[in-house]
Scaffold this motif. Structure first.
Motif, PDB file in Angstrom:
ATOM      1  N   LYS A   1      19.791  28.627   1.576  1.00  0.00           N
ATOM      2  CA  LYS A   1      19.490  29.562   2.677  1.00  0.00           C
ATOM      3  C   LYS A   1      19.032  30.918   2.130  1.00  0.00           C
ATOM      4  CE  LYS A   1      20.174  28.744   6.563  1.00  0.00           C
ATOM      5  NZ  LYS A   1      19.243  28.221   7.611  1.00  0.00           N
ATOM      6  N   SER A   2      19.601  31.332   1.013  1.00  0.00           N
ATOM      7  CA  SER A   2      19.215  32.616   0.404  1.00  0.00           C
ATOM      8  C   SER A   2      17.777  32.582  -0.088  1.00  0.00           C
ATOM      9  CB  SER A   2      20.128  32.932  -0.786  1.00  0.00           C
ATOM     10  OG  SER A   2      21.469  32.964  -0.384  1.00  0.00           O
ATOM     11  N   GLU A   3      17.372  31.441  -0.609  1.00  0.00           N
ATOM     12  CA  GLU A   3      15.992  31.287  -1.082  1.00  0.00           C
ATOM     13  C   GLU A   3      15.033  31.328   0.108  1.00  0.00           C
ATOM     14  OE1 GLU A   3      17.076  28.608  -5.030  1.00  0.00           O
ATOM     15  OE2 GLU A   3      16.695  27.604  -3.120  1.00  0.00           O
ATOM     16  N   GLU A   4      15.407  30.588   1.143  1.00  0.00           N
ATOM     17  CA  GLU A   4      14.560  30.464   2.332  1.00  0.00           C
ATOM     18  C   GLU A   4      14.418  31.795   3.077  1.00  0.00           C
ATOM     19  OE1 GLU A   4      16.298  27.443   4.868  1.00  0.00           O
ATOM     20  OE2 GLU A   4      15.406  28.390   6.645  1.00  0.00           O
ATOM     21  N   MET A   5      15.521  32.492   3.245  1.00  0.00           N
ATOM     22  CA  MET A   5      15.514  33.684   4.098  1.00  0.00           C
ATOM     23  C   MET A   5      15.251  34.979   3.342  1.00  0.00           C
ATOM     24  SD  MET A   5      16.055  32.482   7.090  1.00  0.00           S
ATOM     25  CE  MET A   5      16.464  33.931   8.082  1.00  0.00           C
TER      26      MET A   5
ATOM     27  N   ILE B   1      23.128  38.800  -3.677  1.00  0.00           N
ATOM     28  CA  ILE B   1      23.494  38.267  -2.360  1.00  0.00           C
ATOM     29  C   ILE B   1      24.965  37.875  -2.356  1.00  0.00           C
ATOM     30  CG2 ILE B   1      23.085  36.341  -0.743  1.00  0.00           C
ATOM     31  CD1 ILE B   1      20.152  36.484  -1.499  1.00  0.00           C
ATOM     32  N   ALA B   2      25.658  38.221  -1.272  1.00  0.00           N
ATOM     33  CA  ALA B   2      27.044  37.788  -1.111  1.00  0.00           C
ATOM     34  C   ALA B   2      27.048  36.453  -0.377  1.00  0.00           C
ATOM     35  CB  ALA B   2      27.828  38.825  -0.317  1.00  0.00           C
ATOM     36  N   GLY B   3      27.753  35.474  -0.930  1.00  0.00           N
ATOM     37  CA  GLY B   3      27.896  34.175  -0.282  1.00  0.00           C
ATOM     38  C   GLY B   3      29.342  34.007   0.148  1.00  0.00           C
ATOM     39  N   ILE B   4      29.568  34.082   1.437  1.00  0.00           N
ATOM     40  CA  ILE B   4      30.945  34.014   1.933  1.00  0.00           C
ATOM     41  C   ILE B   4      31.270  32.583   2.343  1.00  0.00           C
ATOM     42  CG2 ILE B   4      32.545  34.854   3.689  1.00  0.00           C
ATOM     43  CD1 ILE B   4      31.053  37.494   3.639  1.00  0.00           C
ATOM     44  N   VAL B   5      32.287  32.037   1.719  1.00  0.00           N
ATOM     45  CA  VAL B   5      32.648  30.638   1.935  1.00  0.00           C
ATOM     46  C   VAL B   5      33.694  30.560   3.038  1.00  0.00           C
ATOM     47  CG1 VAL B   5      33.516  28.544   0.854  1.00  0.00           C
ATOM     48  CG2 VAL B   5      32.152  30.153  -0.487  1.00  0.00           C
TER      49      VAL B   5
ATOM     50  N   VAL C   1      25.187  35.864   3.176  1.00  0.00           N
ATOM     51  CA  VAL C   1      25.026  34.534   3.764  1.00  0.00           C
ATOM     52  C   VAL C   1      26.422  33.932   3.913  1.00  0.00           C
ATOM     53  CG1 VAL C   1      23.993  32.248   3.529  1.00  0.00           C
ATOM     54  CG2 VAL C   1      22.791  34.262   2.632  1.00  0.00           C
ATOM     55  N   VAL C   2      26.741  33.489   5.129  1.00  0.00           N
ATOM     56  CA  VAL C   2      28.073  32.933   5.384  1.00  0.00           C
ATOM     57  C   VAL C   2      27.949  31.416   5.552  1.00  0.00           C
ATOM     58  CG1 VAL C   2      30.148  33.098   6.822  1.00  0.00           C
ATOM     59  CG2 VAL C   2      28.628  35.084   6.612  1.00  0.00           C
ATOM     60  N   GLY C   3      28.642  30.675   4.711  1.00  0.00           N
ATOM     61  CA  GLY C   3      28.652  29.217   4.817  1.00  0.00           C
ATOM     62  C   GLY C   3      29.792  28.771   5.711  1.00  0.00           C
ATOM     63  N   VAL C   4      29.450  28.095   6.810  1.00  0.00           N
ATOM     64  CA  VAL C   4      30.448  27.744   7.828  1.00  0.00           C
ATOM     65  C   VAL C   4      30.398  26.238   8.091  1.00  0.00           C
ATOM     66  CG1 VAL C   4      31.210  28.209  10.201  1.00  0.00           C
ATOM     67  CG2 VAL C   4      30.037  29.984   8.907  1.00  0.00           C
ATOM     68  N   HIS C   5      31.544  25.638   8.266  1.00  0.00           N
ATOM     69  CA  HIS C   5      31.608  24.214   8.613  1.00  0.00           C
ATOM     70  C   HIS C   5      30.763  23.963   9.865  1.00  0.00           C
ATOM     71  CE1 HIS C   5      33.215  20.356   9.926  1.00  0.00           C
ATOM     72  NE2 HIS C   5      33.593  20.186   8.674  1.00  0.00           N
ATOM     73  N   PRO C   6      29.943  22.887   9.871  1.00  0.00           N
ATOM     74  CA  PRO C   6      29.059  22.615  11.011  1.00  0.00           C
ATOM     75  C   PRO C   6      29.755  22.685  12.373  1.00  0.00           C
ATOM     76  CG  PRO C   6      28.547  21.109   9.223  1.00  0.00           C
ATOM     77  CD  PRO C   6      29.737  21.920   8.770  1.00  0.00           C
ATOM     78  N   ASP C   7      31.008  22.227  12.442  1.00  0.00           N
ATOM     79  CA  ASP C   7      31.727  22.256  13.727  1.00  0.00           C
ATOM     80  C   ASP C   7      31.944  23.677  14.252  1.00  0.00           C
ATOM     81  OD1 ASP C   7      31.923  19.572  13.395  1.00  0.00           O
ATOM     82  OD2 ASP C   7      34.097  19.535  13.057  1.00  0.00           O
ATOM     83  N   TRP C   8      31.888  24.654  13.380  1.00  0.00           N
ATOM     84  CA  TRP C   8      32.225  26.025  13.767  1.00  0.00           C
ATOM     85  C   TRP C   8      31.037  26.967  13.686  1.00  0.00           C
ATOM     86  CZ3 TRP C   8      36.878  26.929  15.999  1.00  0.00           C
ATOM     87  CH2 TRP C   8      37.851  25.923  15.854  1.00  0.00           C
ATOM     88  N   LEU C   9      29.855  26.427  13.406  1.00  0.00           N
ATOM     89  CA  LEU C   9      28.663  27.282  13.279  1.00  0.00           C
ATOM     90  C   LEU C   9      28.376  28.049  14.568  1.00  0.00           C
ATOM     91  CD1 LEU C   9      25.848  25.402  11.298  1.00  0.00           C
ATOM     92  CD2 LEU C   9      26.651  27.753  10.919  1.00  0.00           C
TER      93      LEU C   9
ATOM     94  N   THR D   1      29.021  23.741  -0.225  1.00  0.00           N
ATOM     95  CA  THR D   1      28.784  24.896   0.644  1.00  0.00           C
ATOM     96  C   THR D   1      28.034  25.988  -0.116  1.00  0.00           C
ATOM     97  OG1 THR D   1      30.745  24.405   1.959  1.00  0.00           O
ATOM     98  CG2 THR D   1      29.919  26.668   2.058  1.00  0.00           C
ATOM     99  N   ILE D   2      28.430  26.213  -1.357  1.00  0.00           N
ATOM    100  CA  ILE D   2      27.747  27.234  -2.164  1.00  0.00           C
ATOM    101  C   ILE D   2      26.281  26.840  -2.381  1.00  0.00           C
ATOM    102  CG2 ILE D   2      27.640  28.253  -4.488  1.00  0.00           C
ATOM    103  CD1 ILE D   2      30.742  28.263  -4.439  1.00  0.00           C
ATOM    104  N   ARG D   3      26.039  25.566  -2.613  1.00  0.00           N
ATOM    105  CA  ARG D   3      24.649  25.111  -2.788  1.00  0.00           C
ATOM    106  C   ARG D   3      23.847  25.383  -1.509  1.00  0.00           C
ATOM    107  NH1 ARG D   3      24.536  19.213  -2.637  1.00  0.00           N
ATOM    108  NH2 ARG D   3      24.816  19.938  -0.494  1.00  0.00           N
ATOM    109  N   ASN D   4      24.433  25.116  -0.351  1.00  0.00           N
ATOM    110  CA  ASN D   4      23.738  25.388   0.922  1.00  0.00           C
ATOM    111  C   ASN D   4      23.482  26.886   1.112  1.00  0.00           C
ATOM    112  OD1 ASN D   4      24.026  22.667   1.230  1.00  0.00           O
ATOM    113  ND2 ASN D   4      25.341  22.760   3.047  1.00  0.00           N
ATOM    114  N   ILE D   5      24.434  27.686   0.711  1.00  0.00           N
ATOM    115  CA  ILE D   5      24.263  29.150   0.805  1.00  0.00           C
ATOM    116  C   ILE D   5      23.086  29.585  -0.069  1.00  0.00           C
ATOM    117  CG2 ILE D   5      25.317  31.347   0.073  1.00  0.00           C
ATOM    118  CD1 ILE D   5      28.033  30.229   1.079  1.00  0.00           C
TER     119      ILE D   5
END
Lengths: 237, 237
Positions: B94-98, B3-7, B50-58, B87-91
């Protein structure tokens, strides 16, 4: 007195198929080194410019300076040495011979292939070298810096905010250079690609001058393309 | 699974007057992050992005992915954390969940603002992470690297040939990340801007993958101008 020493010792290795050293490649229609020389000739802080050129390319460089600066008395060439520091030593000897430089003279050494340095950077170099004896132009690392002693895996990851990319100018009093250079053993001089490293190893405090992201070095074909794009695009902010 | 995790956690600070984070700025007419996502979707090694994005910009990011990748099932967003590693931890979650990622899954983390990475770099990352557990993409330093602990004068000048600029991707098995991340104290995590530094501090050998000068990070307005010039100029060799 303040003299600019432009290091154009390269013989052209990393530029892919071309055999021409990078400092002679055209940037907006003019060789890179000519742009660099113009910056120093335009600076009110600089009294004279000495360009250190690899012996194989001295003739071509002389043709270029005759073409672009036909009337300029304060611009001379010096033959490059075996190493960067050897070239700087030759530039210093030429400065003494031609312009009467002495131990108190400030030498502002600069890469020929960094044509985008600013007047601000030159001015701050001269000021810092006058005050402290030696200074280096650096730019805070945008990438994480890592170290690998074996080219295979990471052996250190220093804290980023303490790490800088060295640029040039690197400036110092000629007397201090002589003292340090003469004290180096042959073994120490091997692989000594950086003049400030030499001052550092002899315990001198090398003060920092803030560089600029536009003061980059033209090393790869990619960089030359960037540099041309920058000049075509107008001002670089 | 890979999986690619884009920060893309940035909120836009170094880009001068603009308030828009760098990953959303236009590059050849398209947001930077869209270019980056396209690279991973085009890579045969990558199963999902999976793209990790700051909550303000989701919300804005969701609009963009709906516009540019309306049919893409293997692309999802995750909220950014307090730090890059958060952010990487959140990615990963999400990868596990999806996508049902597990400890053996390879996570290829990459900066949203490095749109010019190559297929070769992705491929070598996956290979090295599979073989060694963790790897980092690095590029031999063209400038001398210097260290200053006090921001005033040089405190170290390491030997240049051992120094590298860290790029991304940085790739690892998810199980290894969990183990290392959970073992870090809060104090250790402070100012930990680099995931490989964390692996390194816990004694893991982080293997090197060779980067590329064109795989640069868009940090300053200057870089965006360069990036646009590159794309307008055609292929970057």
């Amino acid at each position: 007195m303040v003299i600019a020493g432009i290091v154009a010792g390269g013989v052209g290795q990393r530029m892919g198929q071309s055999n021409m050293p990078k400092q002679f490649m055209k940037l907006a229609g003019k060789p890179v080194v000519i742009h660099t020389i113009e910056k120093f000739l335009a600076s009110p802080e600089i009294d004279a410019v000495v360009v250190g050129v690899h012996p194989d390319w001295l003739h071509m460089m002389a043709d270029l300076t005759a073409k672009y600066f036909p009337e300029e008395k304060n611009l001379v060439l010096a033959p490059g040495g075996d190493s960067r520091n050897g070239t700087i030593r030759n530039i210093i000897e030429k400065s003494e011979e031609m312009f009467g430089a002495d131990g108190g003279t400030i030498m502002v050494t600069h890469d020929a292939v960094r044509p985008f340095l600013s007047m601000r950077i030159i001015r701050e170099n001269v000021k810092a070298a006058e005050k402290y004896g030696v200074c280096d132009t650096v730019f805070g690392a945008t990438d994480t810096i890592i170290q690998s002693e074996n080219q295979e895996y990471i052996t250190d990851v220093p804290i980023r905010k303490t790490m800088y990319q060295g640029q040039t100018p690197q400036s110092f009093r000629i007397g201090l250079f002589r003292e340090v250079f003469q004290s180096m053993t042959e073994k120490e001089l091997e692989g000594m690609t950086d003049v400030c490293r030499m001052f550092f190893l002899r315990g001198h405090k090398v003060y920092l001058v803030e560089g600029d992201s536009s003061n980059f070095k033209i090393t790869y074909p990619f960089d030359l393309k960037m540099a041309n794009a920058m000049l075509e695009g107008g001002s670089h902010d």
